[in-house]
Design a protein around this motif. Sequence first.
Motif, PDB file in Angstrom:
ATOM      1  N   ASP A 180       0.726  -1.035   0.163  1.00 20.79           N
ATOM      2  CA  ASP A 180      -0.262   0.102   0.265  1.00 20.79           C
ATOM      3  C   ASP A 180       1.257   1.306  -0.264  1.00 20.79           C
ATOM      4  O   ASP A 180       2.100   1.107   0.864  1.00 20.79           O
ATOM      5  N   ARG A 181       0.346   2.251  -0.787  1.00 18.77           N
ATOM      6  CA  ARG A 181       1.100   3.544  -1.256  1.00 18.77           C
ATOM      7  C   ARG A 181       1.231   4.338  -0.283  1.00 18.77           C
ATOM      8  O   ARG A 181       2.068   5.230   0.215  1.00 18.77           O
ATOM      9  N   GLY A 182       0.087   4.451   0.129  1.00 20.02           N
ATOM     10  CA  GLY A 182      -0.670   5.066   1.358  1.00 20.02           C
ATOM     11  C   GLY A 182      -1.145   6.965   0.429  1.00 20.02           C
ATOM     12  O   GLY A 182      -1.090   6.652  -0.471  1.00 20.02           O
ATOM     13  N   GLN A 183      -1.798   7.801   0.734  1.00 20.74           N
ATOM     14  CA  GLN A 183      -2.088   8.869  -0.085  1.00 20.74           C
ATOM     15  C   GLN A 183      -0.876   9.812  -0.297  1.00 20.74           C
ATOM     16  O   GLN A 183       0.376   9.962   0.130  1.00 20.74           O
ATOM     17  N   ALA A 184      -1.352  10.046  -1.496  1.00 19.66           N
ATOM     18  CA  ALA A 184      -0.094  11.061  -1.994  1.00 19.66           C
ATOM     19  C   ALA A 184       0.336  12.370  -0.868  1.00 19.66           C
ATOM     20  O   ALA A 184      -0.543  12.943  -0.211  1.00 19.66           O
ATOM     21  N   ILE A 185       1.485  12.936  -1.234  1.00 15.19           N
ATOM     22  CA  ILE A 185       2.396  13.607  -0.149  1.00 15.19           C
ATOM     23  C   ILE A 185       2.486  14.767  -1.149  1.00 15.19           C
ATOM     24  O   ILE A 185       2.440  15.916  -0.938  1.00 15.19           O
ATOM     25  N   SER A 186       3.381  14.431  -2.281  1.00 12.85           N
ATOM     26  CA  SER A 186       4.434  15.694  -2.584  1.00 12.85           C
ATOM     27  C   SER A 186       4.526  14.945  -4.448  1.00 12.85           C
ATOM     28  O   SER A 186       4.697  13.742  -4.314  1.00 12.85           O
ATOM     29  N   CYS A 187       4.828  15.516  -5.406  1.00 15.08           N
ATOM     30  CA  CYS A 187       5.685  15.875  -6.365  1.00 15.08           C
ATOM     31  C   CYS A 187       6.368  16.877  -7.113  1.00 15.08           C
ATOM     32  O   CYS A 187       6.452  18.395  -6.229  1.00 15.08           O
ATOM     33  N   SER A 188       7.065  16.332  -7.395  1.00 13.32           N
ATOM     34  CA  SER A 188       8.546  17.312  -8.044  1.00 13.32           C
ATOM     35  C   SER A 188       8.731  16.770  -9.398  1.00 13.32           C
ATOM     36  O   SER A 188       9.280  15.693  -9.465  1.00 13.32           O
ATOM     37  N   ALA A 189       9.146  17.562 -10.081  1.00 12.10           N
ATOM     38  CA  ALA A 189      10.035  17.563 -11.288  1.00 12.10           C
ATOM     39  C   ALA A 189      11.328  19.238 -11.293  1.00 12.10           C
ATOM     40  O   ALA A 189      10.669  20.139 -11.587  1.00 12.10           O
ATOM     41  N   THR A 190      12.551  17.787 -11.801  1.00 12.08           N
ATOM     42  CA  THR A 190      13.639  19.066 -11.107  1.00 12.08           C
ATOM     43  C   THR A 190      14.979  18.826 -12.219  1.00 12.08           C
ATOM     44  O   THR A 190      15.285  17.124 -12.822  1.00 12.08           O
ATOM     45  N   ALA A 191      14.967  19.847 -13.485  1.00 16.29           N
ATOM     46  CA  ALA A 191      16.017  19.384 -14.105  1.00 16.29           C
ATOM     47  C   ALA A 191      17.616  19.909 -14.127  1.00 16.29           C
ATOM     48  O   ALA A 191      17.363  21.355 -13.587  1.00 16.29           O
ATOM     49  N   LEU A 192      18.271  19.247 -13.641  1.00 17.57           N
ATOM     50  CA  LEU A 192      19.329  19.917 -13.162  1.00 17.57           C
ATOM     51  C   LEU A 192      20.186  20.035 -14.123  1.00 17.57           C
ATOM     52  O   LEU A 192      20.383  19.254 -14.657  1.00 17.57           O
ATOM     53  N   PHE A 193      21.312  20.665 -14.467  1.00 21.25           N
ATOM     54  CA  PHE A 193      21.603  21.361 -15.236  1.00 21.25           C
ATOM     55  C   PHE A 193      23.339  21.710 -14.970  1.00 21.25           C
ATOM     56  O   PHE A 193      23.774  22.253 -13.726  1.00 21.25           O
ATOM     57  N   ALA A 194      24.746  21.296 -15.082  1.00 22.38           N
ATOM     58  CA  ALA A 194      26.374  21.665 -14.970  1.00 22.38           C
ATOM     59  C   ALA A 194      26.375  22.102 -16.751  1.00 22.38           C
ATOM     60  O   ALA A 194      27.013  21.185 -16.677  1.00 22.38           O
ATOM     61  N   GLY A 195      26.967  23.027 -16.872  1.00 16.94           N
ATOM     62  CA  GLY A 195      28.106  23.465 -17.761  1.00 16.94           C
ATOM     63  C   GLY A 195      27.170  23.213 -19.004  1.00 16.94           C
ATOM     64  O   GLY A 195      28.254  22.784 -19.936  1.00 16.94           O
ATOM     65  N   LEU A 196      26.051  22.685 -18.836  1.00 15.53           N
ATOM     66  CA  LEU A 196      25.292  23.131 -20.101  1.00 15.53           C
ATOM     67  C   LEU A 196      24.373  24.484 -20.646  1.00 15.53           C
ATOM     68  O   LEU A 196      24.327  25.579 -19.483  1.00 15.53           O
ATOM     69  N   PRO A 197      24.143  24.548 -21.463  1.00 12.87           N
ATOM     70  CA  PRO A 197      23.054  26.309 -21.570  1.00 12.87           C
ATOM     71  C   PRO A 197      21.628  25.584 -21.100  1.00 12.87           C
ATOM     72  O   PRO A 197      21.120  25.099 -20.986  1.00 12.87           O
ATOM     73  N   PHE A 198      20.928  26.408 -20.542  1.00 17.31           N
ATOM     74  CA  PHE A 198      19.797  26.440 -20.321  1.00 17.31           C
ATOM     75  C   PHE A 198      19.413  26.082 -20.466  1.00 17.31           C
ATOM     76  O   PHE A 198      18.315  25.415 -19.514  1.00 17.31           O
ATOM     77  N   GLY A 199      18.605  26.793 -21.486  1.00 17.73           N
ATOM     78  CA  GLY A 199      17.673  26.314 -22.478  1.00 17.73           C
ATOM     79  C   GLY A 199      17.540  24.568 -22.879  1.00 17.73           C
ATOM     80  O   GLY A 199      16.462  24.183 -23.104  1.00 17.73           O
ATOM     81  N   ILE A 200      18.457  23.889 -22.476  1.00 12.82           N
ATOM     82  CA  ILE A 200      18.073  21.892 -22.262  1.00 12.82           C
ATOM     83  C   ILE A 200      17.094  22.322 -21.388  1.00 12.82           C
ATOM     84  O   ILE A 200      16.361  21.536 -21.280  1.00 12.82           O
ATOM     85  N   ALA A 201      17.267  21.999 -20.067  1.00 14.49           N
ATOM     86  CA  ALA A 201      16.787  21.880 -18.569  1.00 14.49           C
ATOM     87  C   ALA A 201      15.402  22.781 -18.824  1.00 14.49           C
ATOM     88  O   ALA A 201      14.646  21.751 -18.242  1.00 14.49           O
ATOM     89  N   ASP A 202      15.271  23.990 -19.423  1.00 11.42           N
ATOM     90  CA  ASP A 202      14.788  24.545 -19.418  1.00 11.42           C
ATOM     91  C   ASP A 202      13.471  24.197 -20.350  1.00 11.42           C
ATOM     92  O   ASP A 202      12.469  23.954 -20.673  1.00 11.42           O
ATOM     93  N   ARG A 203      13.778  23.627 -21.261  1.00 16.28           N
ATOM     94  CA  ARG A 203      12.893  22.536 -22.463  1.00 16.28           C
ATOM     95  C   ARG A 203      12.203  21.447 -21.430  1.00 16.28           C
ATOM     96  O   ARG A 203      11.504  20.943 -21.932  1.00 16.28           O
ATOM     97  N   GLU A 204      13.418  20.933 -20.790  1.00 17.78           N
ATOM     98  CA  GLU A 204      12.549  19.194 -20.225  1.00 17.78           C
ATOM     99  C   GLU A 204      11.832  19.670 -19.475  1.00 17.78           C
ATOM    100  O   GLU A 204      11.163  18.989 -19.340  1.00 17.78           O
TER     101      GLU A 204
END
Length: 337
Positions: A180-204
């Motif tokens: 049993d998973r139990g009740q939903a608590i939270s959700c998140s989507a995070t794009a991490l990037f390093a040494g690459l253009p910001f646009g890559i993570a933004d498009r993800e």
Amino acid sequence: MIIIDGAEGEGGGQVVRNALALSLVTGEPFRITNIRGKRAKPGLMRQHMTAIEAACSIGNAECSGLAVGSLEIEFRPGRVEPGDYHFSVGTAGSTGLVLQTILMPLIAAGKPSRIFLEGGTHNMMAPPFDFIERSFLPIIGRMGPRVEARLIRHGFYPRGGGKIEVVISPSRLAPIECTDRGQAISCSATALFAGLPFGIADREISTARKLLDWPDNAFAVRQLPEDLGPGNVLLLESAFEHVTEIVTGFGKLGVSAESLAKTASQRMSGYLGSTAFAGPYLADQLLLPFALAGGGSFTTVKPSQHARTAADVIAMFTGKRFEFEQLADGSHLVAPV
């Protein structure tokens, strides 16, 4: 001595890692042939070498055939000694997969240990640090042992250079029920990037936002110091009362940001659309501790060949076989028998 054909079943490196862990716990020596026999480049890679060296170090073991590219090894375990250890993969090879090899033996050793691992923390074909910390280790905590992991430095493929610290406070593994998973608590989507253009993570993130019915504040882009790159990973996380699922998309040449995010979002939607407790990667990780606990059960989505191969290796060392029973809702109940 247990003889294992490394080309059977899924035919990858997990056969080696599980055999090492089980050998150290049970005291059974083994020989494995055709190592990673179904991979494009068969034989031991650097991260497998580190896992074997780590197993030898903590377990006073002997191993013959230890060389990059080796197709066969023979491993004879000794007594596992808890303590402070530092292992470096030397490349972007996964720190998480080395930890997978030595965690259960050190839990069974009876006294605390502290491990520093250097190498990759976020790389393809391996569980990222976030998954280990927030999906896997909390389940181990419910079984008795307390294992705390800390990310000191990110390490992306191909550069590596990441570092994690793991503190193990052992306890006997107790069987638990994870259906049993139990009740939903939270959700998140995070794009991490390093040494690459910001646009890559933004498009993800833009693509994930279109595909996941999550609130706007669940989506974020996080830039890491440039000297950690180049690297990029999309982390989709859905937390419930009793389990957290993390789906990861790894940036790589030739795969667009949109395609990466679409694939990851579809995988997360598939999990959320099921009633299963564990996603496919968590199911893989739970087989070994559940077998060593001698009982318990969990539900998962359709078991992978990876999971079934792991179950076969576990049976060789413990005599414990797993049942994979499909339930009426399409999920599968997994339990050692």
